[in-house]
Structure formats: C-alpha cells, structure tokens
Write an enzyme that holds these catalytic residues in place. Structure first.
Site, PDB file in Angstrom:
ATOM      1  N   LYS A  84       0.821  -1.213   0.000  1.00 21.41           N
ATOM      2  CA  LYS A  84       0.000   0.000   0.000  1.00 21.41           C
ATOM      3  C   LYS A  84       0.857   1.266   0.000  1.00 21.41           C
ATOM      4  O   LYS A  84       0.512   2.252  -0.650  1.00 21.41           O
ATOM      5  CB  LYS A  84      -0.952  -0.022   1.193  1.00 21.41           C
ATOM      6  CG  LYS A  84      -2.068  -1.046   1.028  1.00 21.41           C
ATOM      7  CD  LYS A  84      -2.986  -1.105   2.237  1.00 21.41           C
ATOM      8  CE  LYS A  84      -4.088  -2.126   2.014  1.00 21.41           C
ATOM      9  NZ  LYS A  84      -4.974  -2.258   3.199  1.00 21.41           N
ATOM     10  N   LYS A 114      -6.949  -9.545 -11.726  1.00 20.82           N
ATOM     11  CA  LYS A 114      -7.858  -9.683 -10.596  1.00 20.82           C
ATOM     12  C   LYS A 114      -8.787  -8.473 -10.536  1.00 20.82           C
ATOM     13  O   LYS A 114      -8.353  -7.335 -10.665  1.00 20.82           O
ATOM     14  CB  LYS A 114      -7.065  -9.775  -9.285  1.00 20.82           C
ATOM     15  CG  LYS A 114      -7.955  -9.855  -8.052  1.00 20.82           C
ATOM     16  CD  LYS A 114      -7.145  -9.839  -6.766  1.00 20.82           C
ATOM     17  CE  LYS A 114      -8.070  -9.823  -5.551  1.00 20.82           C
ATOM     18  NZ  LYS A 114      -7.324  -9.780  -4.269  1.00 20.82           N
ATOM     19  N   LYS A 161     -11.066  -2.426  -7.488  1.00 18.88           N
ATOM     20  CA  LYS A 161     -11.305  -0.996  -7.726  1.00 18.88           C
ATOM     21  C   LYS A 161     -10.002  -0.301  -8.128  1.00 18.88           C
ATOM     22  O   LYS A 161      -9.993   0.626  -8.928  1.00 18.88           O
ATOM     23  CB  LYS A 161     -11.870  -0.340  -6.466  1.00 18.88           C
ATOM     24  CG  LYS A 161     -13.246  -0.820  -6.057  1.00 18.88           C
ATOM     25  CD  LYS A 161     -13.759  -0.012  -4.875  1.00 18.88           C
ATOM     26  CE  LYS A 161     -15.011  -0.623  -4.281  1.00 18.88           C
ATOM     27  NZ  LYS A 161     -14.745  -1.883  -3.571  1.00 18.88           N
TER      28      LYS A 161
END
Length: 319
Positions: free
Chosen positions: A110, A189, A192
């Site tokens: 992240k 995959k 969003k």
C-alpha cells in the site's frame, strides 16, 4: 464454529467482492455462527473524510443486507459501535514485536502504491487481530492477500496465551480456492484499484458499459472460440451451474457467434442474478433509520460478547 469477517465500506461493491467473499458469508449463515462487521475503523487508513465514511458505511450495510446477510442469523454490526475492539487493540499492541509488523506484505504494497505511511496503516494487522480475537473466532474467510494478517493474529494470540494462559482461540484463515480470484474486465484480478470492475448496484447503462469493455482476442465471428482463456466465459461461469457452463462452452466451440453476443448474454445473466438485490438495496437506502436500527441490533449482541471477553482480560492485566 464461529466465523468472522469484516469488509471495508470503500464504495460500490463489485462481483469480485460478492463471489470472492459475500456469497460464502451468506452460505455460512446456515451452518456456522456468522459474525460480520463493516470495518469503518480500518477504512480510515485510506480516507479521513467523515461524511463520505458515514455514507459509505450505510451503503455497505444496505448492500450486505440486500445480498443475503440476515441479521437474525448473523451478528452484523458497525465496527465503531463496539469500542472494546480499540481497547483490545491497544493491549495486543504490547505483545506485538515491531519486526512482525515490518514483515507485513500489505503495508509495503500500500505504501508502494502511494498510501501515506501512517501509524494506523502500519498497525492495521493489530487492529485486525483485535477484531478476530475479541470474539474467539475460529475461522476467518479471506482472500490470499489477507492470509498473512490472520497468521499475525494467530502469532499474537499464541504470545498472549503463553503469558496469560489459554485466553484466546487460535484463528485459522480459510480461502475458497475456486473463487479466490475473480477476473476483471481486463483479465487481471477484479479490483477498484485496477478500474476493471463490474459493479453490482450500478445503473443498467453503467453495467452494459463495463461488460462491453471486457478484453477479448481477435477471433472472427464465424470461428470456434477458446472458452477457457476468454474473460467473458470466466466471469459468466460464476453465474451458471454445471449444465449452464456446458451449454455456453458448446456455443463457444460451435462458432457463429461473436464476443459481442456473449457480452449481451453476460449482461442478461448479471442483471437477472442481482435484480432482487438491487431493488432491496434501493429500498434500504431510502430508510437510513431502519439501517441504523439493524446495525444497533447487531452491535448490542456483539458488545455483550466483547464485554464478557474484556472482563477476563482485565483480570489478567490488572485493569
């Protein structure tokens, strides 16, 4: 057997969310003690917009209920309505080595994608451990990218148990390999982050546009087509039983139909499958006070269990 899962209220749900997680939760209600919460504390690691978080939480509640979560069969609540989880989070942090968190893949990924390297993001696995351990969870359904977090929760539980005795149930991650990865419109995959989703509660116009964007090869209309490597087929089979998949496979192998025909067919499948859920979703959104009542009902049940657990922990730690 107690099963627990939490999903962040991060906007519109897509079919990857449904087949990858929500459908398993709905099915589990019939044979397990199902605990499910809207993870609004966790959502704060990516956004601190209070009004947006509030609205997304209500939308998430409406979505999960319309897709089959039954508040009479499952304990369903808003994470922030059970404050004990934050108390346990702090206590567990005293048993969590920095090195354990530094090895967390999710944190590194992240931050690499541009998310702020905050303490909240870094200690995310400890809060997840508190979510799990507070309710003596046995099984945690997760995607492959979350397995490590369940392992961290288990490591923390073992460390506490070695210190205090058998106070926490050791959780296990469960991944449904058949639907572990739902492909998106580009074949990657569905996520969003990749902007390749097919959203459940979007308008028919948006749904048609998303399905039309599915990437295919250049096989001519009249030629047989490879169903195994076709993104349309990979998505369509999620909605079909074995005989339905076989019929679609025959259409691919026969030739005479283009990918446009199969996209129209998929659009019809998705619309029919989620028709009732969409109607219920829109009805629930018009009744925010009713949604709050349902969440309060679940929070009351969750809080009772949490308080009983915390009382045992208070005795151990001297609070």
């Amino acid at each position: 057997m107690r099963v627990l899962t939490g999903l962040q209220p991060s906007g519109d749900l897509h079919i990857g969310n449904y087949f990858g997680a929500i459908k398993q939760m709905v099915d589990a209600q019939e044979k397990s003690q199902m605990f499910m919460f809207i993870a609004n504390y966790h959502a704060m690691t990516s956004s601190q917009d209070g009004e947006k978080l509030k609205q997304n939480s209500l939308k998430a509640a409406a979505a999960f209920l319309s897709l089959g979560i039954d508040p009479q069969k499952s304990v369903f609540w808003l994470q922030s309505d059970v404050k004990e989880v934050m108390e346990l989070y702090w206590i567990l942090s005293q048993f969590t080595p920095m090195g354990l968190l530094e090895r967390a893949h999710s944190y590194k990924d992240k931050v690499a994608k541009g998310l702020s390297a905050s303490h909240g993001l870094f200690s995310y696995p400890v809060l997840m451990a508190a979510d799990i351990l507070l309710f003596d969870t046995r099984i945690v359904p997760v995607g492959k990218d979350q397995i490590q977090h369940v392992e961290i929760a288990r490591d923390i539980a073992l460390k506490v148990n070695n210190e205090w005795g058998e106070i926490f149930t050791l959780p296990e991650a469960r991944v449904n390999e058949e639907v572990a990865v739902v492909v998106g419109t580009d074949g990657a995959k569905m996520s969003k982050s990749y902007q390749n989703t097919i959203d459940i509660f979007s308008s028919e116009k948006t749904l048609k546009k998303q399905i039309s964007s599915i990437v295919t090869d250049s096989t001519a209309l009249e030629d047989p087509k490879d169903h195994e490597n076709c993104n349309i087929f990979k998505i369509a089979k999620l909605f079909l039983d074995e005989s339905g998949q076989k019929e679609l496979q025959i259409r691919y192998e026969k030739g005479g139909e283009g990918y446009g025909h199969f996209k129209i067919y998929l659009n019809e499948l998705v619309n029919a499958y989620f028709k009732e859920a969409r109607e219920k979703y829109n009805e629930l959104l018009e009744k925010p006070s009713h949604l709050k009542e349902i969440l309060d009902f679940g929070a009351t049940k969750a809080r009772k269990i949490a308080q009983e657990k915390m009382q045992k922990i208070y005795e151990k730690i001297g609070l």
